[in-house]
Design an enzyme around this catalytic site. Structure first.
Site, PDB file in Angstrom:
ATOM      1  N   LEU A 238      -7.171   7.544   3.123  1.00 53.24           N
ATOM      2  CA  LEU A 238      -6.633   6.506   4.000  1.00 53.24           C
ATOM      3  C   LEU A 238      -5.182   6.845   4.323  1.00 53.24           C
ATOM      4  O   LEU A 238      -4.559   7.668   3.654  1.00 53.24           O
ATOM      5  CB  LEU A 238      -6.710   5.140   3.312  1.00 53.24           C
ATOM      6  N   SER A 239      -4.630   6.176   5.333  1.00 56.10           N
ATOM      7  CA  SER A 239      -3.238   6.462   5.678  1.00 56.10           C
ATOM      8  C   SER A 239      -2.319   6.133   4.511  1.00 56.10           C
ATOM      9  O   SER A 239      -1.318   6.821   4.289  1.00 56.10           O
ATOM     10  CB  SER A 239      -2.816   5.706   6.938  1.00 56.10           C
ATOM     11  N   GLU A 240      -2.638   5.083   3.724  1.00 54.57           N
ATOM     12  CA  GLU A 240      -1.870   4.795   2.508  1.00 54.57           C
ATOM     13  C   GLU A 240      -2.758   4.241   1.404  1.00 54.57           C
ATOM     14  O   GLU A 240      -3.726   3.510   1.666  1.00 54.57           O
ATOM     15  CB  GLU A 240      -0.737   3.799   2.771  1.00 54.57           C
ATOM     16  N   THR A 241      -2.398   4.595   0.178  1.00 57.02           N
ATOM     17  CA  THR A 241      -2.989   4.060  -1.045  1.00 57.02           C
ATOM     18  C   THR A 241      -1.840   3.581  -1.910  1.00 57.02           C
ATOM     19  O   THR A 241      -0.821   4.265  -2.027  1.00 57.02           O
ATOM     20  CB  THR A 241      -3.799   5.139  -1.785  1.00 57.02           C
TER      21      THR A 241
ATOM     22  N   HIS B 220       2.105  -1.879   6.375  1.00 58.55           N
ATOM     23  CA  HIS B 220       0.782  -2.449   6.116  1.00 58.55           C
ATOM     24  C   HIS B 220       0.418  -2.362   4.636  1.00 58.55           C
ATOM     25  O   HIS B 220      -0.219  -3.289   4.101  1.00 58.55           O
ATOM     26  CB  HIS B 220      -0.274  -1.830   7.053  1.00 58.55           C
TER      27      HIS B 220
END
Length: 287
Positions: free
Chosen positions: A44-47, A76
């Site tokens: 994902l774009s961020e974890t 986000h």
């Protein structure tokens, strides 16, 4: 190690139309290498990883990883992680319980959040940089975006933890028509590039003021669905210059089939960046 896990969709009121963030709870026992490996695995774009705070003024500490590395702050993930933290039964400290305020500790420092009518928002962090592009930089970014140089109305180097080159185009239609050369963007002096264009004048409950896109190929995210940190920096720039009103709604993710809505609200000297948050996956992970 078995840990509680949440995946939260952020910046959309419609299921699966926002930007998902993977959230690992009670992650104090994980190493940096385990966090990075899990972030690469989720893709994902961020974890994010929720930890006990090290600052007495914070409610929790958050570490934020992309597939390619750690970020000091991101929007986000901040909203989605706060949602997961609250859903797990946590409460803000002391008197903040009464006014719906939460304080997050992260790489950029302390970030304040609030909840109004079921929607979380974070206070835009101060800009570390707001400066004109370097000489020749706009020629290179126009080439990377595959657009005429004269279609760029203005641009700004913005840094609120992540560092962006923000580029203002003629309108939302041009923003959506951009087909960037991602390898050329990755080679730019500032390779996280955000573009913005005004929406046609409209009225109604879903009126948006601007269309936004953000390209971050160097951190393993060719195009980010919805980017809270960029929208926060963008609001600080464009409201101060009078290009946008103090409060508005931005659309992002349209080019990816998402329906992101970023709610900007200015109160006194604070810009609040808000969006809807919904948990889509609950369970445990083995790391």
């Amino acid at each position: 190690m078995t840990l509680r896990f949440s995946q939260v969709d952020v910046f959309s009121s419609e299921p699966l139309r926002g930007n998902p963030v993977a959230v690992v709870h009670d992650a104090d026992g994980l190493t940096d290498e385990q966090m990075q490996a899990f972030a690469r695995w989720t893709n994902l774009s961020e974890t994010t990883f929720l930890l006990r705070p090290s600052n007495a003024d914070a409610d929790y500490r958050l570490r934020i990883f992309t597939p390619g590395g750690e970020l000091p702050f991101a929007g986000h993930p901040t909203l989605g992680s706060a949602h997961a933290w609250l859903e797990a039964g946590s409460t803000p400290r002391g008197e903040r319980t009464e006014n719906d305020r939460i304080v997050q500790e992260c790489g950029t420092g302390l970030v304040e959040l609030r909840e109004r009518n079921g929607r979380l928002a974070f206070a835009a962090p101060p800009l570390r940089e707001s400066a004109a592009p370097e000489p020749g930089e706009l020629d290179r970014v126009a080439e990377a975006l595959r657009i005429p140089r004269d279609s760029i109305l203005s641009a700004r180097r913005l840094d609120n933890g992540p560092a962006f080159l923000a580029v203002r185009l003629r309108d939302a239609r041009q923003v959506l028509e951009v087909t960037p050369d991602l390898s050329a963007i990755a080679a730019l002096p500032r390779p996280d590039v955000g573009i913005v264009g005004a929406q046609p004048a409209a009225t109604g409950p879903d009126t948006t003021a601007i269309e936004v896109r953000v390209f971050c190929p160097n951190i393993g995210v060719p195009e980010d669905p919805i980017t809270g940190s960029f929208n926060a920096a963008l609001a600080q720039w464009l409201t101060a210059d009078g290009i946008l009103p103090p409060s508005y709604v931005a659309a992002q993710g349209t080019a990816l089939g998402r329906r992101g809505r970023v709610h900007i609200t200015t109160e006194a000297d604070t810009i609040w960046v808000g969006g809807d948050t919904t948990t889509t996956i609950r369970g445990t992970v083995e790391i």
